[in-house]
Design a protein around this motif. Structure first.
Motif, PDB file in Angstrom:
ATOM      1  N   ARG A 134       0.826  -1.226   0.000  1.00 28.73           N
ATOM      2  CA  ARG A 134       0.000   0.000   0.000  1.00 28.73           C
ATOM      3  C   ARG A 134       0.850   1.261   0.000  1.00 28.73           C
ATOM      4  NH1 ARG A 134      -3.915  -1.724   4.802  1.00 28.73           N
ATOM      5  NH2 ARG A 134      -5.014   0.252   4.509  1.00 28.73           N
ATOM      6  N   LEU A 135       2.138   1.124   0.297  1.00 28.46           N
ATOM      7  CA  LEU A 135       3.032   2.298   0.282  1.00 28.46           C
ATOM      8  C   LEU A 135       3.867   2.372  -0.996  1.00 28.46           C
ATOM      9  CD1 LEU A 135       4.389   2.260   3.956  1.00 28.46           C
ATOM     10  CD2 LEU A 135       2.575   3.692   2.994  1.00 28.46           C
ATOM     11  N   THR A 136       3.980   1.243  -1.687  1.00 27.11           N
ATOM     12  CA  THR A 136       4.867   1.187  -2.841  1.00 27.11           C
ATOM     13  C   THR A 136       4.411   2.129  -3.953  1.00 27.11           C
ATOM     14  OG1 THR A 136       5.412  -1.103  -2.321  1.00 27.11           O
ATOM     15  CG2 THR A 136       5.889  -0.358  -4.560  1.00 27.11           C
ATOM     16  N   SER A 137       5.350   2.931  -4.450  1.00 26.53           N
ATOM     17  CA  SER A 137       5.112   3.883  -5.545  1.00 26.53           C
ATOM     18  C   SER A 137       4.149   5.017  -5.207  1.00 26.53           C
ATOM     19  CB  SER A 137       4.579   3.170  -6.806  1.00 26.53           C
ATOM     20  OG  SER A 137       5.505   2.193  -7.208  1.00 26.53           O
ATOM     21  N   ARG A 138       3.789   5.141  -3.948  1.00 32.20           N
ATOM     22  CA  ARG A 138       2.898   6.237  -3.546  1.00 32.20           C
ATOM     23  C   ARG A 138       3.703   7.531  -3.388  1.00 32.20           C
ATOM     24  NH1 ARG A 138      -0.313   3.335  -5.107  1.00 32.20           N
ATOM     25  NH2 ARG A 138      -0.229   5.118  -6.483  1.00 32.20           N
ATOM     26  N   HIS A 139       3.041   8.639  -3.675  1.00 27.29           N
ATOM     27  CA  HIS A 139       3.644   9.948  -3.437  1.00 27.29           C
ATOM     28  C   HIS A 139       3.010  10.559  -2.195  1.00 27.29           C
ATOM     29  CE1 HIS A 139       5.901  10.717  -7.265  1.00 27.29           C
ATOM     30  NE2 HIS A 139       5.236   9.609  -7.548  1.00 27.29           N
ATOM     31  N   VAL A 140       3.824  11.282  -1.440  1.00 24.51           N
ATOM     32  CA  VAL A 140       3.303  12.008  -0.283  1.00 24.51           C
ATOM     33  C   VAL A 140       2.875  13.387  -0.761  1.00 24.51           C
ATOM     34  CG1 VAL A 140       3.848  12.992   1.974  1.00 24.51           C
ATOM     35  CG2 VAL A 140       4.782  10.753   1.329  1.00 24.51           C
ATOM     36  N   TYR A 158       0.639  12.838  16.429  1.00 24.69           N
ATOM     37  CA  TYR A 158       0.649  11.979  15.258  1.00 24.69           C
ATOM     38  C   TYR A 158       1.215  12.729  14.049  1.00 24.69           C
ATOM     39  CZ  TYR A 158      -2.427   9.044  18.037  1.00 24.69           C
ATOM     40  OH  TYR A 158      -2.953   8.258  19.040  1.00 24.69           O
ATOM     41  N   ILE A 159       2.098  12.062  13.323  1.00 24.50           N
ATOM     42  CA  ILE A 159       2.623  12.588  12.060  1.00 24.50           C
ATOM     43  C   ILE A 159       1.754  11.993  10.961  1.00 24.50           C
ATOM     44  CG2 ILE A 159       4.622  12.672  10.521  1.00 24.50           C
ATOM     45  CD1 ILE A 159       6.318  11.946  13.066  1.00 24.50           C
ATOM     46  N   LEU A 160       1.312  12.838  10.030  1.00 27.83           N
ATOM     47  CA  LEU A 160       0.387  12.388   8.991  1.00 27.83           C
ATOM     48  C   LEU A 160       0.989  12.594   7.614  1.00 27.83           C
ATOM     49  CD1 LEU A 160      -2.791  14.179  10.442  1.00 27.83           C
ATOM     50  CD2 LEU A 160      -2.062  11.805  10.839  1.00 27.83           C
ATOM     51  N   ALA A 161       1.070  11.531   6.838  1.00 26.93           N
ATOM     52  CA  ALA A 161       1.513  11.629   5.447  1.00 26.93           C
ATOM     53  C   ALA A 161       0.316  11.333   4.553  1.00 26.93           C
ATOM     54  CB  ALA A 161       2.652  10.650   5.177  1.00 26.93           C
ATOM     55  N   GLU A 174      -5.163   7.277   0.961  1.00 26.36           N
ATOM     56  CA  GLU A 174      -4.956   6.870   2.344  1.00 26.36           C
ATOM     57  C   GLU A 174      -3.960   7.821   3.006  1.00 26.36           C
ATOM     58  OE1 GLU A 174      -5.699   2.304   3.029  1.00 26.36           O
ATOM     59  OE2 GLU A 174      -3.875   2.570   1.839  1.00 26.36           O
ATOM     60  N   THR A 175      -4.026   7.887   4.333  1.00 29.18           N
ATOM     61  CA  THR A 175      -3.058   8.667   5.096  1.00 29.18           C
ATOM     62  C   THR A 175      -2.261   7.719   5.974  1.00 29.18           C
ATOM     63  OG1 THR A 175      -4.366  10.707   5.102  1.00 29.18           O
ATOM     64  CG2 THR A 175      -2.794  10.422   6.900  1.00 29.18           C
ATOM     65  N   LEU A 176      -0.943   7.853   5.890  1.00 28.18           N
ATOM     66  CA  LEU A 176      -0.070   7.089   6.772  1.00 28.18           C
ATOM     67  C   LEU A 176       0.027   7.852   8.085  1.00 28.18           C
ATOM     68  CD1 LEU A 176       1.967   4.784   7.354  1.00 28.18           C
ATOM     69  CD2 LEU A 176       3.726   6.208   6.254  1.00 28.18           C
ATOM     70  N   VAL A 177      -0.477   7.230   9.158  1.00 27.35           N
ATOM     71  CA  VAL A 177      -0.501   7.842  10.487  1.00 27.35           C
ATOM     72  C   VAL A 177       0.635   7.243  11.299  1.00 27.35           C
ATOM     73  CG1 VAL A 177      -1.862   8.110  12.604  1.00 27.35           C
ATOM     74  CG2 VAL A 177      -3.005   8.126  10.359  1.00 27.35           C
ATOM     75  N   MET A 178       1.473   8.105  11.848  1.00 23.35           N
ATOM     76  CA  MET A 178       2.657   7.616  12.569  1.00 23.35           C
ATOM     77  C   MET A 178       2.753   8.255  13.944  1.00 23.35           C
ATOM     78  SD  MET A 178       5.137   8.098   9.255  1.00 23.35           S
ATOM     79  CE  MET A 178       4.154   9.465   8.616  1.00 23.35           C
ATOM     80  N   HIS A 179       3.097   7.443  14.932  1.00 26.88           N
ATOM     81  CA  HIS A 179       3.306   7.946  16.292  1.00 26.88           C
ATOM     82  C   HIS A 179       4.626   7.379  16.783  1.00 26.88           C
ATOM     83  CE1 HIS A 179       2.755   8.996  20.472  1.00 26.88           C
ATOM     84  NE2 HIS A 179       1.585   9.558  20.213  1.00 26.88           N
TER      85      HIS A 179
END
Length: 255
Positions: free
Chosen positions: A10-16, A25-28, A34-39
């Motif tokens: 789901r992350l491959t070849s995706r652009h932020v 939370y850091i949000l990409a 989709e949003t990549l949510v990181m803590h």
DNA sequence: AGGTCAACCTGAGCGC
DNA sequence: TGCGCTCAGGTTGACC
């Protein structure tokens, strides 16, 4: 840390499209919807490493990674910079989630969060309102992300000191002038800490490896037994435990 | 309903 | 050198 199903795919070849933050939370925001949510949890850190020689982006210089992996490197994202973004987290309290961007606001992690402390939505009035009727100590209420978003143990202790408010004070009794002083103190502590690059105790570092400097300026945090930094106060910093977390304060000038 | 506390993990630092 | 204990930038969920 459990990862989302088919995480890599789901992350491959995706652009932020956009990188932002809400509370801790850091949000990409990805171009997949989709949003990549990181803590980072307690011990998580991101570091950026050049893939070839050094990499210059804006004012930052990133060195190539040293050979070999740390056993707590849990996620390695290769970008076309070319660079590697490494998520390292030895205690594994960190978190990565993929959430439908359209549903982000209503996600359980975000829907009930308090206001951002540096936003115009955070005022003495809003703080007073959210503390009304709460019988818990103000220290615990401020650590609760539903009261105000993004404060951690260090900055709550520091802000209460600058506001002259005892961490033991019942939350609902913080009103009017005390609420104004607390809002001012929270804002100024956060601004100063951001300017100093954050607080490096054990794990925290910026993405280029630089350490923060704010830990050298703590007024009370981790200063048990040391003199109160207020020149007209003869008190000594005390450590107590509230809600299972250390609280540092000066009994002489915080009431 | 709201508050408190243990649990989730690993590692560092301390006293013995 | 090593063992056992305590502590650590956070959050959640079970329990009173």
């Amino acid at each position: 840390m459990p990862f989302p199903p088919h995480f890599a795919e789901r992350l491959t070849s995706r652009h932020v499209k956009r990188l932002s933050r809400r509370a801790k939370y850091i949000l990409a925001d990805l171009d997949s919807g989709e949003t990549l949510v990181m803590h980072l949890g307690m011990s998580g850190r991101f570091s950026v490493h050049a893939m070839g020689r050094e990499l210059r982006l804006g004012n930052y210089v990133y060195e190539p990674a040293k050979a070999g992996r740390d056993k707590h490197d849990h996620v390695i994202i290769r970008t076309d910079a070319p660079a590697e973004i490494v998520f390292n987290d030895h205690r594994r309290f960190g978190l990565m989630l993929l959430v439908d961007t359209a549903l982000l606001e209503t996600h359980p992690l975000f829907e009930a969060l308090g206001p951002e402390p540096l936003s115009t939505g955070f005022t003495a009035k809003s703080l007073e309102d959210s503390l009304r009727g709460r019988r818990t100590p103000v220290k615990s209420a401020l650590l609760d992300q539903h009261t105000v978003a993004g404060l951690g143990n260090i900055y709550v202790c520091e802000a209460l000191f600058y506001a002259g408010i005892s961490p033991k004070r019942v939350a609902s009794s913080v009103r009017a002038e005390r609420a104004r002083a607390l809002v001012r103190a929270i804002r100024s502590v956060l601004r100063a800490a951001i300017k100093a690059g954050g607080s490096s105790l054990r794990d925290y570092a910026q993405a280029n490896g630089a350490l923060g400097e704010f830990q050298h300026r703590f007024a009370v945090y981790d200063r048990e037994g040391k003199p109160c930094p207020r020149s007209n106060c003869k008190g000594k910093i005390k450590r107590i435990v509230q809600g299972g977390r250390s609280t540092f304060f000066c009994p002489g000038c915080q009431s």
